[in-house]
Motif scaffolding. Structure first.
Motif, mmCIF file in Angstrom:
data_model
loop_
_atom_site.group_PDB
_atom_site.id
_atom_site.type_symbol
_atom_site.label_atom_id
_atom_site.label_comp_id
_atom_site.label_asym_id
_atom_site.label_seq_id
_atom_site.Cartn_x
_atom_site.Cartn_y
_atom_site.Cartn_z
ATOM 1 N N UNK A 55 0.479 14.297 -96.967
ATOM 2 C CA UNK A 55 1.043 15.709 -96.632
ATOM 3 C C UNK A 55 0.140 16.615 -98.317
ATOM 4 N N UNK A 56 0.108 15.780 -98.778
ATOM 5 C CA UNK A 56 0.339 16.127 -100.286
ATOM 6 C C UNK A 56 -1.924 16.670 -99.986
ATOM 7 N N UNK A 57 -2.705 16.142 -99.025
ATOM 8 C CA UNK A 57 -4.133 15.922 -98.915
ATOM 9 C C UNK A 57 -3.712 17.524 -97.684
ATOM 10 N N UNK A 58 -2.804 17.124 -97.087
ATOM 11 C CA UNK A 58 -3.441 18.526 -95.578
ATOM 12 C C UNK A 58 -3.198 19.944 -96.379
ATOM 13 N N UNK A 59 -1.525 19.726 -97.468
ATOM 14 C CA UNK A 59 -1.569 20.684 -97.949
ATOM 15 C C UNK A 59 -1.910 21.613 -98.843
ATOM 16 N N UNK A 60 -3.097 20.829 -99.681
ATOM 17 C CA UNK A 60 -3.720 20.990 -100.209
ATOM 18 C C UNK A 60 -5.112 22.282 -99.742
ATOM 19 N N UNK A 61 -5.240 21.495 -98.898
ATOM 20 C CA UNK A 61 -6.590 22.169 -98.029
ATOM 21 C C UNK A 61 -6.273 23.530 -97.396
ATOM 22 N N UNK A 62 -4.868 23.741 -96.560
ATOM 23 C CA UNK A 62 -4.922 24.697 -96.505
ATOM 24 C C UNK A 62 -3.936 25.266 -97.124
ATOM 25 N N UNK A 63 -3.082 25.412 -98.406
ATOM 26 C CA UNK A 63 -3.623 26.027 -99.701
ATOM 27 C C UNK A 63 -4.664 26.530 -100.407
ATOM 28 N N UNK A 64 -6.128 26.299 -100.225
ATOM 29 C CA UNK A 64 -7.294 26.364 -100.463
ATOM 30 C C UNK A 64 -7.649 26.900 -100.028
ATOM 31 N N UNK A 65 -7.409 27.107 -98.084
ATOM 32 C CA UNK A 65 -8.447 27.906 -97.523
ATOM 33 C C UNK A 65 -7.922 29.383 -97.371
ATOM 34 N N UNK A 66 -6.171 29.216 -97.614
ATOM 35 C CA UNK A 66 -5.289 30.380 -98.222
ATOM 36 C C UNK A 66 -5.933 31.173 -99.279
ATOM 37 N N UNK A 67 -5.791 31.105 -100.040
ATOM 38 C CA UNK A 67 -5.883 31.278 -101.469
ATOM 39 C C UNK A 67 -7.763 31.800 -100.975
ATOM 40 N N UNK A 68 -8.842 30.947 -100.404
ATOM 41 C CA UNK A 68 -9.950 31.348 -100.873
ATOM 42 C C UNK A 68 -10.235 32.382 -99.911
ATOM 43 N N UNK A 69 -9.184 32.860 -99.003
ATOM 44 C CA UNK A 69 -9.320 34.357 -97.786
ATOM 45 C C UNK A 69 -8.899 34.905 -98.722
ATOM 46 N N UNK A 70 -7.682 35.249 -99.199
ATOM 47 C CA UNK A 70 -6.460 36.077 -100.266
ATOM 48 C C UNK A 70 -7.888 36.893 -100.931
ATOM 49 N N UNK A 71 -8.089 35.993 -101.687
ATOM 50 C CA UNK A 71 -9.484 36.536 -102.601
ATOM 51 C C UNK A 71 -11.058 37.009 -102.157
ATOM 52 N N UNK A 72 -11.171 36.230 -101.416
ATOM 53 C CA UNK A 72 -12.319 36.903 -100.551
ATOM 54 C C UNK A 72 -12.627 38.266 -99.747
ATOM 55 N N UNK A 73 -11.144 38.123 -99.361
ATOM 56 C CA UNK A 73 -11.075 39.683 -98.619
ATOM 57 C C UNK A 73 -9.799 40.257 -98.219
ATOM 58 N N UNK A 74 -8.854 40.436 -98.801
ATOM 59 C CA UNK A 74 -8.053 40.926 -99.423
ATOM 60 C C UNK A 74 -8.654 42.125 -100.661
ATOM 61 N N UNK A 75 -7.669 43.388 -100.386
ATOM 62 C CA UNK A 75 -8.178 44.219 -102.112
ATOM 63 C C UNK A 75 -7.048 43.181 -102.937
ATOM 64 N N UNK A 76 -6.417 43.327 -102.622
ATOM 65 C CA UNK A 76 -5.965 42.284 -104.260
ATOM 66 C C UNK A 76 -6.484 42.013 -104.982
ATOM 67 N N UNK A 77 -6.916 40.709 -103.726
ATOM 68 C CA UNK A 77 -7.699 39.321 -104.203
ATOM 69 C C UNK A 77 -8.788 40.048 -105.054
ATOM 70 N N UNK A 78 -9.928 41.103 -104.326
ATOM 71 C CA UNK A 78 -10.920 41.367 -104.576
ATOM 72 C C UNK A 78 -10.651 42.115 -106.255
ATOM 73 N N UNK A 79 -9.465 42.968 -106.766
ATOM 74 C CA UNK A 79 -9.296 43.369 -107.951
ATOM 75 C C UNK A 79 -9.090 42.817 -108.891
ATOM 76 N N UNK A 80 -8.989 41.205 -107.913
ATOM 77 C CA UNK A 80 -7.860 39.885 -109.114
ATOM 78 C C UNK A 80 -9.384 39.782 -109.477
ATOM 79 N N UNK A 81 -10.422 39.200 -109.073
ATOM 80 C CA UNK A 81 -11.789 38.860 -109.355
ATOM 81 C C UNK A 81 -12.512 39.466 -110.184
ATOM 82 N N UNK A 82 -12.140 41.344 -109.424
ATOM 83 C CA UNK A 82 -12.983 41.827 -111.019
ATOM 84 C C UNK A 82 -11.989 41.996 -111.707
#
Lengths: 362, 291
Positions: free
Chosen positions: B143-170
């Motif tokens: 469950x730890x491994x699976x959840x980590x993978x899911x969390x990574x994907x979510x964070x990845x799309x958050x940073x790449x696709x959302x407005x707030x994610x872009x602001x954070x990267x900036x």
């Protein structure tokens, strides 16, 4: 306000700036020397810990406060000094030999740590020294032929050429006091020498220091070595004071306590090391007093397990947030307030705040 | 061979937890150059939150999980506002000491509130095992491994696709420039702390069935997350996770194949080796100072 009229260039680097200091520090020293005849044995023993912490504080001050190289691994140096003393004493080597030898050996380890530290700065150095401390702790627990591992090691009473000093006695108190005074005098002299000035230059700006022809690598290693050696001395005294040493005494938390000593004291002057040490060690008796002295719920509140840790954490955050110059800074402010009365300006000590300065591109 | 796979999986699970804590460091470090030494403690507090919601109040596991993550996000924001924001811009060492102080405080406070016993919660993954031939894998580790993978994907799309994610990267690229571009830097930094605390909370919840919840768990795991973050290059998000997994696997293997004592030292030896030989880490950018 006192103005010293300077007639000689040597006055700038004199240890004693004017006669008033001779009196005030002389009186302080006399009071401290008389303390064992007045204080209870518990307080006297706390005072010995104050001196030991202050010695480590001075060591850290030289490294962190004056050279700007942070270290959260000084418990490891303390441990090396303590175990050197314990092991050599059990082999029948006299105190007058192993006491300096503890300093030399720990200083040697300091050089070994210092060399890799040359390539690191800022946060990476902090992390590397933490790793060093944890590795030493593990080595102490596993190297059983010398350290007796987790069982710990008994340390017999201190014995200077047949003069036995029990750990609770006045003689031991005076010995630690003299060591502290000696270390302070050495540190003061060091800091007004070219070496000390080079340390301060490195702290303020490595680039500027380098362009003035200061050998960065050499001085950083020297700073590590001196700091470690002084901590080794403190370690030998610590071993005799505790009379029993084991690896779990020298944890990361102890290193953090040492750093707290200089942060709370104020990391810009040797006074800070001593004041911070007094503060850190005396929290314990004060807490006990609060626990027993206050009635009912308030007393129980201060007696809760973990209260000391919570107070440590809170104090360190409060100092950094509200008094970054520490106790010594506060003392200077109070002194200046009365010297300039009624013209004291708050802005005198205003700390310059920079817009987040990047250390990434260094 | 079977032993090896078994060890590898449990090492990976442990490594994922290190990776999640390291991820928290890295997020905050990238945005504000603050290294949060209290990250392990945030994870520990998250574990206690979950214990309170599930163990004491008897809520459903998933509801308790969600409430704890939200609670920790709020906690992270409050911490940032009260402790970090006033000292931003001070020398880095002062900030490090403030977070160490925060860790000390949280650890003692948790011990005072929840006691110092090992606490345990029942999760859907507590006891089950997955059998593939002779291989037996515990559900809690998977469950730890699976959840980590899911969390990574979510964070990845958050940073790449959302407005707030872009602001954070900036913001993490250049705070001042982001500010000039009209990005609300203060809110962004607050939210980064919230995300970081929430990630730490997930790590705490996932770890709960494996190591129990205890007030000292944060210190031990938080420290081991440093080798992970450094190995991955301190400013890299995928690096933190890969570094975490490598450290976790190495540690577990050392515990299994080498003499006693190596297990606890190996991560730090790796750390020192990386710092000396390749300070930029595996994924780090080697930035040069412009004169």
């Amino acid at each position: 306000m006192r103005f010293t009229f300077k007639t000689d260039y040597d006055q700038d680097i004199r240890i004693v700036k004017h006669g008033g200091y001779v009196w005030s520090y002389g009186v302080l020293l006399a009071l401290l020397a008389l303390a064992p005849f007045v204080l209870s044995s518990y307080l006297q023993s706390q005072m010995v810990f104050v001196f030991i912490y202050a010695i480590v504080g001075v060591a850290l001050m030289i490294l962190t406060g004056f050279t700007g190289q942070a270290s959260i691994g000084h418990a490891a140096f303390l441990a090396i000094g303590a175990y050197t003393a314990g092991y050599m004493q059990s082999k029948g080597i006299p105190f007058v030999v192993y006491f300096p030898l503890a300093a030399v050996l720990t200083g040697g380890i300091g050089v070994i740590v210092g060399f890799p530290a040359l390539r690191l700065h800022g946060i990476y150095l902090v992390i590397a020294t933490i790793a060093f401390g944890l590795i030493v702790e593990e080595v102490l627990a596993r190297w059983e032929s010398v350290t007796h591992g987790n069982e710990g090691m008994r340390v017999k009473a201190l014995d200077i050429l047949g003069w036995v000093m029990p750990r609770d006695g006045a003689a031991f108190y005076v010995l630690t006091l003299l060591t502290l005074v000696g270390v302070l005098v050495v540190a003061l002299n060091l800091l007004r020498s070219p070496t000390g000035r080079a340390f301060i230059a490195i702290r303020d700006s490595e680039t500027a220091a380098k362009s003035m022809g200061i050998d960065l690598a050499g001085y950083k290693v020297k700073s590590f070595a001196i700091s470690a050696a002084i901590t080794g001395l403190a370690g030998a005294l610590f071993a005799h004071k505790m009379s029993f040493i084991s690896p779990e005494m020298f944890t990361l938390l102890l290193s953090i306590e040492f750093i707290m000593v200089i942060i709370i004291g104020g990391a810009f002057g040797l006074h800070g090391a001593v004041m911070g040490a007094v503060f850190m060690v005396m929290i314990d008796p004060v807490l006990t007093e609060l626990k027993d002295g206050l009635p009912g719920a308030a007393g129980r509140f201060f007696g809760m397990a973990g209260m000391k840790g919570a107070i440590y954490g809170l104090i360190i955050m409060m100092f950094i947030l509200f008094e970054p110059l520490g106790l010594y800074g506060r003392w200077l402010k109070i002194k200046l307030f009365f010297q300039l009365f009624p013209l004291y300006k708050k802005a005198t000590f205003k700390r310059q705040k920079t817009y987040v300065k990047s250390e990434r591109n260094r | 061979m079977l032993d090896f796979i078994q060890q590898f999986v449990s090492g990976t699970a442990l490594g994922c937890v290190y990776g999640l804590i390291a991820l928290g460091f890295v997020l905050i470090y990238k945005a504000t150059e603050v290294v949060n030494f209290a990250q392990g403690e945030l994870m520990m507090v998250g574990g206690f939150f979950v214990f309170t919601f599930i163990g004491l109040l008897g809520l459903n596991y998933w509801i308790g999980f969600a409430l704890a993550v939200l609670g920790m996000a709020a906690f992270g924001m409050v911490t940032e506002r009260l402790i970090i924001r006033p000292i931003l811009g001070y020398p880095q060492f002062s900030i490090v000491m403030a977070t160490i102080g925060l860790g000390y405080f949280l650890r003692s406070l948790a011990g005072m509130i929840w006691g110092t016993d090992d606490l345990k919660i029942d999760t859907p993954f507590s006891d089950g095992v997955l059998k593939i031939g002779d291989l037996v894998l515990a559900h809690d580790k998977l469950s730890v491994i699976v959840a980590t993978l899911i969390l990574c994907v979510v964070l990845y799309f958050f940073f790449l696709k959302t407005r707030m994610g872009t602001a954070m990267r900036a913001t993490s690229e250049n705070m001042l420039a982001a500010y000039y571009m009209g990005i609300p830097v203060k809110t962004v930094v607050s939210l980064i702390w919230a995300i970081s605390a929430a990630v730490a909370c997930c790590a705490g919840v996932l770890l709960a069935p494996i190591t129990f919840i205890h007030s000292n768990v944060g210190l031990a795991l938080g420290l081991k997350a440093f080798p992970a973050a450094v190995l991955g290059g301190f400013g890299s998000i995928p690096g933190a996770l890969v570094g975490g997994v490598i450290i976790g696997v190495l540690e577990t293997m050392a515990g299994f194949y080498l003499a006693q004592g190596w297990k606890d030292v190996v991560p730090y030896l790796v750390l020192l080796a990386v710092l000396l030989l390749k300070p930029a880490g595996l994924f780090g950018l080697q930035l040069r100072k412009k004169v």
